[in-house]
Design an enzyme around this catalytic site. Structure first.
Site, PDB file in Angstrom:
ATOM      1  N   ASP A 536       0.919  -1.297   0.023  1.00 22.59           N
ATOM      2  CA  ASP A 536      -0.010   0.003  -0.091  1.00 22.59           C
ATOM      3  C   ASP A 536       0.837   1.300  -0.090  1.00 22.59           C
ATOM      4  O   ASP A 536       2.045   1.041   0.262  1.00 22.59           O
ATOM      5  CB  ASP A 536      -1.060  -0.031   1.313  1.00 22.59           C
ATOM      6  CG  ASP A 536      -0.366  -0.177   2.487  1.00 22.59           C
ATOM      7  OD1 ASP A 536       0.651   0.820   2.840  1.00 22.59           O
ATOM      8  OD2 ASP A 536      -0.140  -1.179   3.215  1.00 22.59           O
ATOM      9  N   GLU A 616      21.452 -22.708 -18.570  1.00 19.75           N
ATOM     10  CA  GLU A 616      20.846 -21.937 -17.776  1.00 19.75           C
ATOM     11  C   GLU A 616      21.306 -20.651 -17.324  1.00 19.75           C
ATOM     12  O   GLU A 616      21.055 -19.596 -17.194  1.00 19.75           O
ATOM     13  CB  GLU A 616      20.001 -22.590 -16.702  1.00 19.75           C
ATOM     14  CG  GLU A 616      18.877 -23.377 -17.273  1.00 19.75           C
ATOM     15  CD  GLU A 616      18.201 -24.267 -16.107  1.00 19.75           C
ATOM     16  OE1 GLU A 616      16.944 -24.261 -15.983  1.00 19.75           O
ATOM     17  OE2 GLU A 616      18.902 -24.831 -15.288  1.00 19.75           O
TER      18      GLU A 616
END
Ligand code: GLA
Length: 729
Positions: A536, A616
């Site tokens: 928030d 990877e």
């Protein structure tokens, strides 16, 4: 000056570059709301109000039976309970005689240069290049007991108007307030869509749009946090509003605790919105001479769609809400240990992880949960902020030094507000946990919540956190909070004041965060609450980034980050590449796609590099290098939602465009593969129509890319993704 005054007519007009807000104290001293929308002539907009004789809508006494004047129908700035307005109201007081009927009338106003701040609460602030003014309008209750000071911050070039409320008791008795909302806006019409951002743990901030029906539609939290379930941000939009066209209004609460947000479509087809602290769990005593401040809301208006509304919030929150070094500095690319090893580590294992990561270009290593007290599972140890040197095989200082020697910064996880019953802290101070005498508390993740409304409790935790932070070189701190609050009762407050605990808790949290950032201004703090349970605008004042969700699945993250983007900038969204199959969904997605999604946030990794193949690792190395070349574009550029993932069939896409339109990054994730399917085009946004842009060595005029679009590469597999860098020639 962004505040225009008509003293004789008592009209107050607030103007930003593209919006206007107006109110008027009418002949009875009622503060009417008269306009919120397009900027224009500062006319007296009260001419739009209908005065009719309305049955069962009574008339204030001083109107002497003027049957066309009723607070039940009039648009008001701060409607109160018991005034003859039967809609949802912004304030409810309990007077010393037990009554609660209240009326407010205009008392005075004050204009201040610059933007106000609020004691102990987060607030948007003005910077050198922000034009800002403050208007304070004071209303008084007609029984002369208290004032309501309504604060308006006008941030002209940000296109933001803020509101906050201060209640001042000026009588000789205690006054009890059952509801103090921060913001009310009354529209004379309805026909709006209500956009909210709902969810749950591991599925936060899903965008939902629904037309208002007669009655009340509300969102809120009584969990003690802003919550995973509803975000304290909502939008009203007119029916035909899209990403690029139409009127819409944003309401964002700068608060991290219980909140309520509602839209009421009334009997006269008018709409009222309210936003503020949730009135359940709220019963606040204001003593004679004391003031109470309700949190700030940031309001914005856009007449060109939801995309622009989001840009207004992105800029304001990035530059005028987030603070500290990392407001502008590039955030280090991190590797977090959690999904890689969970609680199962020792010092050597962590150093090995860090070493592998450093070779790929990672800049910060974060040791997550499990390094303190007796903490090899989530059942014990919370509250004992003492380094478990036996587990680490060294002191924290030594561990940090080993990590720094690899060329990495070092970060650490805390959950300061919670305690396990199986901890030395709880055994010594059981009364420090929120619990109701005589009732067994509700446990969650085997933990209770410390009473952060108490200064002594906060001081103890703060001291112990500082001891840890001072014992080693630490550049990052993750502040977590892993449950909803229950059993709200503080051993320190008398029975009549228990209704203050939930709010005092949040004030305590803010107080501690403020002390922390003052003492450690260079530490990057990432907020977290089981992912995005406290994502928030209040937290962003203290922590410039927040872990967006515990769901790290790239495809799930598309809708989580999409929903979050309506009210919050990408620079605040904690986002990591994790391993596959994904820990939350079991889904397999290409490493490239996980990076595309994580790059549209703060970018980092959360896996054990040691488990990765050489191929990877090479990809990760390339991703990090690539991200570093985009960092400013992603952190500070304008973010455009190009598709809605809940509607998208074949692919979802979004775009970053530099403020000066010199470059853009188009991100595309393929969702469904249809063999022999149609071609897909995506219309770009935000480019300069008169400039030419280069894509893969080919030149396109900006207007062509925006009108005709770009033919997308054919995805060969589900969840494949593309990042297309676009530069101005
Ligand atoms: C929460 C956080 C995770 C991790 C764990 C540790 O769930 O959201 O990222 O830190 O706690 O216990």
């Amino acid at each position: 000056m962004a505040i225009l005054l008509d003293d004789t007519k008592r009209i107050f007009t607030l103007q930003t570059d593209h919006s206007m807000y107006q109110m008027k104290a009418d002949r009875y001293g009622v503060l009417l709301h008269t306009w919120f929308g397009n900027n224009g002539t500062s006319f007296d907009y009260s001419y739009l109000i209908t005065y009719e004789d309305r049955g069962f809508s009574g008339n204030p006494y001083e109107t002497e039976n003027e049957r066309t004047y009723s607070l039940d129908a009039l648009p008001q700035e701060y409607p109160v309970y018991g005034s003859g307005d039967y809609r949802s109201t912004a304030l409810k007081v309990r007077y010393p005689d037990g009554s609660n009927a209240c009326e407010l009338r205009y008392y005075s106003y004050q204009i201040l240069n610059g933007k106000y701040s609020l004691p102990g609460l987060p607030a948007i602030y003005a910077t050198e290049d922000t034009k800002a003014d403050t208007l304070i309008i004071t209303l008084e209750d007609t029984r002369h007991c208290f004032y309501v000071h309504i604060y308006y911050g006008v941030l002209e070039n940000l296109d933001i108007i803020t509101r906050a409320v201060c209640i001042e008791n000026h009588c000789s008795d205690d006054l009890y307030f059952e509801n103090i909302q921060s913001t009310c806006v009354d529209y004379l019409h309805g026909n709006f869509n209500f956009h909210t951002f709902y969810g749950r743990h591991v599925k936060e901030r899903t965008h939902q749009k629904s037309p208002l029906q007669h009655g009340i539609q509300s969102i809120g939290s009584t969990r003690g946090t802003s919550s995973h379930q509803y975000n304290p941000f909502f939008i009203l939009s007119e029916q035909d509003t899209t990403e690029d066209t139409g009127n819409c209004y944003g309401f964002s609460l700068l608060y991290s605790g219980d909140f309520s947000g509602l839209a009421e479509y009334d009997q006269y087809d008018q709409t009222r919105i309210l936003l503020g602290i949730h009135p359940d769990n709220f019963y606040y005593c204001i003593k004679p001479g004391e003031k109470f401040y309700a949190p700030e809301t940031a309001m914005a208006f856009s007449d060109c769609g939801l995309g622009n509304l989001s840009h207004i919030y992105h800029k304001a929150y990035r530059n005028n809400l987030c603070r500290g070094k990392y407001k502008t500095a590039r955030r280090p690319i991190l590797l977090n240990s959690w999904e890689g090893v969970y609680f199962d580590f020792d010092g050597d294992k962590l150093v090995q992880m860090a070493k592998d990561a450093s070779e790929l270009g990672v800049e910060l290593f974060v040791m997550d949960d499990g390094w303190f007290g007796k903490r090899d599972l989530d059942v014990s140890g919370l509250g004992d902020w003492l380094v478990n040197e036996e587990k680490l095989g060294c002191t924290l200082g030594e561990l940090s030094e080993r990590i720094h020697k690899l060329g990495l910064q070092f970060g650490i996880w805390f959950e300061p507000e919670c305690v396990n019953e199986d901890s030395n802290l709880y055994r010594a101070h059981p009364d420090w946990a929120l619990q109701v005498p005589g009732k067994a508390p509700c446990r969650s993740r085997y933990q209770l919540v410390l009473d952060f409304s108490r200064e002594d409790v906060r001081d103890y935790i703060f001291t112990h956190i500082c001891q840890v932070l001072d014992s080693a070189k630490i550049e990052y701190l993750k502040w977590d909070f892993n449950r909803s609050i229950s059993d709200i009762y503080s051993a320190k407050l008398p029975a009549k004041r228990q209704g203050e605990v939930a709010h005092r808790y949040i004030l305590g949290l803010y107080d501690m965060l403020e002390k922390l950032i003052q003492r450690y201004p260079d530490i990057l703090i990432e907020g977290c609450s089981g992912g995005g349970g406290r994502f928030d605008a209040g937290m962003l004042y203290y922590t410039p980034q927040i872990w967006c969700s515990d769901d790290t699945d790239a495809i799930e993250r598309l809708s989580i980050q999409y929903g979050t983007s309506f009210g919050y900038p990408v620079s605040t969204m904690g986002s990591h590449v994790s391993k596959c199959p994904n820990e939350q969904t079991g889904r397999m997605t290409p490493l490239n796609t996980r990076a595309t999604v994580a790059m549209s946030g703060t970018f980092g990794y959360e896996l054990d590099v040691n488990q990765m193949s050489d191929e990877e690792k090479a990809l990760v190395k390339a991703q990090i290098k690539e991200f570093k070349s985009y960092d400013s574009l992603i952190q500070n550029g304008n973010y455009y939602r190009l598709t809605d993932p809940s509607e998208a069939q074949s692919y979802h896409s979004w775009e970053f465009v530099a403020e000066d339109k010199s470059e853009a990054l188009l991100c595309i994730v393929s969702l469904q593969i249809h063999p022999n399917g149609p071609g897909n085009y995506i219309k770009l946004k935000g480019l300069d129509p008169h400039s030419a842009y280069l894509i893969d060595g080919k030149k396109y005029p900006g207007d062509v890319l925006m009108n005709g679009g770009l033919l997308l590469p054919f995805a060969k597999a589900e969840y494949e993704s593309f990042r297309i860098h676009i530069t101005r020639c």
